[in-house]
Scaffold this motif. Structure first.
Motif, PDB file in Angstrom:
ATOM      1  N   TYR A 267       0.800  -1.215   0.000  1.00 52.16           N
ATOM      2  CA  TYR A 267       0.000   0.000   0.000  1.00 52.16           C
ATOM      3  C   TYR A 267       0.839   1.275   0.000  1.00 52.16           C
ATOM      4  O   TYR A 267       1.891   1.355   0.632  1.00 52.16           O
ATOM      5  CB  TYR A 267      -0.908   0.041   1.229  1.00 52.16           C
ATOM      6  N   SER A 269       0.321   5.040   1.474  1.00 54.93           N
ATOM      7  CA  SER A 269      -0.473   5.516   2.605  1.00 54.93           C
ATOM      8  C   SER A 269      -1.710   6.279   2.177  1.00 54.93           C
ATOM      9  O   SER A 269      -2.771   6.180   2.805  1.00 54.93           O
ATOM     10  CB  SER A 269       0.386   6.409   3.508  1.00 54.93           C
ATOM     11  N   ASP A 270      -1.615   7.055   1.081  1.00 56.37           N
ATOM     12  CA  ASP A 270      -2.774   7.873   0.722  1.00 56.37           C
ATOM     13  C   ASP A 270      -3.879   7.071   0.048  1.00 56.37           C
ATOM     14  O   ASP A 270      -5.013   7.533  -0.032  1.00 56.37           O
ATOM     15  CB  ASP A 270      -2.366   9.073  -0.135  1.00 56.37           C
ATOM     16  N   GLY A 273      -5.507   6.340   3.493  1.00 58.19           N
ATOM     17  CA  GLY A 273      -5.875   7.530   4.251  1.00 58.19           C
ATOM     18  C   GLY A 273      -6.752   8.494   3.487  1.00 58.19           C
ATOM     19  O   GLY A 273      -7.717   9.042   4.049  1.00 58.19           O
ATOM     20  N   ASN A 313      -3.696  10.381   7.046  1.00 62.75           N
ATOM     21  CA  ASN A 313      -2.521   9.798   6.398  1.00 62.75           C
ATOM     22  C   ASN A 313      -1.376   9.597   7.390  1.00 62.75           C
ATOM     23  O   ASN A 313      -0.655   8.604   7.317  1.00 62.75           O
ATOM     24  CB  ASN A 313      -2.072  10.690   5.239  1.00 62.75           C
ATOM     25  N   VAL A 316      -2.172   6.438   9.249  1.00 61.64           N
ATOM     26  CA  VAL A 316      -1.919   5.228   8.458  1.00 61.64           C
ATOM     27  C   VAL A 316      -0.434   4.885   8.482  1.00 61.64           C
ATOM     28  O   VAL A 316      -0.045   3.740   8.770  1.00 61.64           O
ATOM     29  CB  VAL A 316      -2.418   5.410   7.012  1.00 61.64           C
ATOM     30  N   LEU A 317       0.420   5.856   8.179  1.00 65.08           N
ATOM     31  CA  LEU A 317       1.858   5.602   8.166  1.00 65.08           C
ATOM     32  C   LEU A 317       2.354   5.154   9.532  1.00 65.08           C
ATOM     33  O   LEU A 317       3.113   4.181   9.653  1.00 65.08           O
ATOM     34  CB  LEU A 317       2.604   6.855   7.716  1.00 65.08           C
ATOM     35  N   VAL A 327       4.665  -0.255   4.112  1.00 63.73           N
ATOM     36  CA  VAL A 327       3.810   0.778   3.532  1.00 63.73           C
ATOM     37  C   VAL A 327       4.735   1.857   2.976  1.00 63.73           C
ATOM     38  O   VAL A 327       5.860   2.024   3.453  1.00 63.73           O
ATOM     39  CB  VAL A 327       2.837   1.369   4.584  1.00 63.73           C
ATOM     40  N   ASP A 329       5.149   6.069   1.589  1.00 61.42           N
ATOM     41  CA  ASP A 329       4.569   7.399   1.525  1.00 61.42           C
ATOM     42  C   ASP A 329       4.729   7.920   0.102  1.00 61.42           C
ATOM     43  O   ASP A 329       5.635   7.511  -0.623  1.00 61.42           O
ATOM     44  CB  ASP A 329       5.242   8.343   2.521  1.00 61.42           C
TER      45      ASP A 329
END
Length: 413
Positions: A267, A269-270, A273, A313, A316-317, A327, A329
């Protein structure tokens, strides 16, 4: 996802097939397969520096003339799948294309066998949280007939969208149609529907009608979302699964289609998120987060939405890394994509890219890929194409894969 060919059809019909081919005579289609096969085999032998291309081309031409198609070796299949990723215009994570793990499962033809392999795919790809890119390839399509196997789900791990009596949705609104299709096939949702109930798989083959297969929680790693600075964020009780496995796209290699070839990356992150949590037609969490932050949501010029989505976001990170799950960014991934472009240009290969898909939705103006120019908008083969959405038509009369293949056998006989 950092290995994403997108969900919109390429210039063609809903399956991504070029419309111009639909009414062409069979002879022309065979010629097209042969032409694509030759192009692919020349590329394969040249890049791998392998001898014997003339002999292999002659062998494949003969096979196509007899059957209308041909069989890839495992090495050709593996290479073709990797190049399909390398040439996928909508994926920002292509710098890793050579590391794709390809599982050749063309001999698996039953629903039960496919379900076992999908479970194994999840285990291999999860890799203890150190997500690795994997593709599992099932039998190729039958020329003129279509897939020998098909997964209705757009991803192997999805959350249900339960429509309630008042018309609202509990769970993921994007999965309402698939949830209702599974119910029409006999699946029963939990007695008390939740926001994060796992969708079952629906699998069909040339031998078996669409079949519902429950997905065990043991197969799915999930991450609870928390924020490093805001303790109240945990009270929102949000979570997401760790592994994005696209399962309804068609892999095409040298004129041969594989309608069932699920694959995954990891994934961005965005994607979670901004899209899954922030979009109004998904989990729609911008307002709850803004209220938690004490923002004024009565006006738009204070950019409260941007503030809220940035906080999601960050959560999530933070949460994925806290859980030891891979993950990316958007900024780091954009820098990696520029490395990929430089490498491809040095290798003398054009970089095909869809600008709108290669730039994240958070801080996009600062992303390196924003300023990069792509050579053209063509989509070369090998590549990945959008498959049909069987669940959308499941409520109307239509032939199953089994009926389609039975009809073709009768016509041939």
């Amino acid at each position: 996802m950092v290995f994403d060919a997108g969900e919109r059809a390429a210039d063609g019909d809903a399956s991504g097939c070029p419309v111009a081919r639909a009414s062409r005579p069979q002879e022309s289609l065979v010629e097209d397969v042969a032409a694509e096969a030759v192009e692919f085999l020349q590329l394969y032998h040249a890049e791998r520096r392998l001898p014997g291309v003339i002999g292999r081309i002659a062998q494949v031409r003969e096979e196509i003339a007899l059957t209308g198609t041909y069989r890839h070796t495992t090495e050709e299949l593996t290479y073709g799948a990797k190049v399909a990723w390398r040439q996928s215009a909508r994926c920002v994570g292509r710098v890793r294309w050579a590391g794709l793990k390809v599982r050749d499962r063309r001999g698996v033809t039953t629903v039960a066998g496919i379900a076992r392999e999908l479970a194994q795919h999840l285990a291999v790809a999860d890799n203890g949280g150190r997500i690795q890119s994997v593709m599992t390839v099932f039998p190729p399509d039958r020329p003129g007939v279509g897939p020998r196997a098909r997964i209705w789900n757009d991803q192997l791990i999805r959350y249900c969208g339960h429509r309630t009596d008042d018309g609202s949705v509990r769970g993921d609104p994007a999965q309402v149609a698939m949830t209702e299709a599974a119910r029409r096939l006999g699946w029963r949702p939990p007695a008390v529907p939740g926001r994060f109930d796992l969708l079952p798989w629906v699998i069909e083959t040339a031998y078996e009608d669409p079949t519902v297969v429950e997905v065990s929680r043991d197969l799915v790693r999930e991450v609870a979302l928390v924020h490093p600075e805001y303790p109240w964020f945990e009270d929102l009780r949000l979570r997401w699964h760790a592994l994005p496995v696209i399962s309804n796209m068609r892999l095409r290699i040298g004129g041969v289609d594989y309608g069932c070839a699920p694959f995954n990356g990891h994934y961005l992150s965005d994607e979670i998120g901004t899209r899954n949590m922030g979009d109004r037609d998904r989990y729609d969490q911008l307002l709850p987060v803004a209220r938690g932050l004490g923002l004024d949501t009565s006006r738009e010029d204070n950019l409260w939405r941007e503030h809220a989505v940035l906080v999601i976001n960050q959560a999530v990170l933070h949460s994925f890394r806290l859980a030891g799950v891979r993950v990316s960014d958007p900024h780091t991934e954009s820098e990696q994509f520029m490395r990929f472009c430089e490498f491809e240009e040095r290798a003398g290969r054009p970089v095909h890219g869809d600008w709108s898909w290669l730039n994240g939705s958070v801080g996009w103006a600062a992303l390196h890929a924003v300023h990069h120019r792509y050579y053209d908008e063509r989509v070369p083969n090998p590549n990945l194409w959008q498959g049909d959405r069987a669940y959308e038509a499941s409520g109307v009369s239509q032939p199953t894969l089994r009926q389609r293949h039975d009809l073709a056998r009768r016509q041939e006989g």
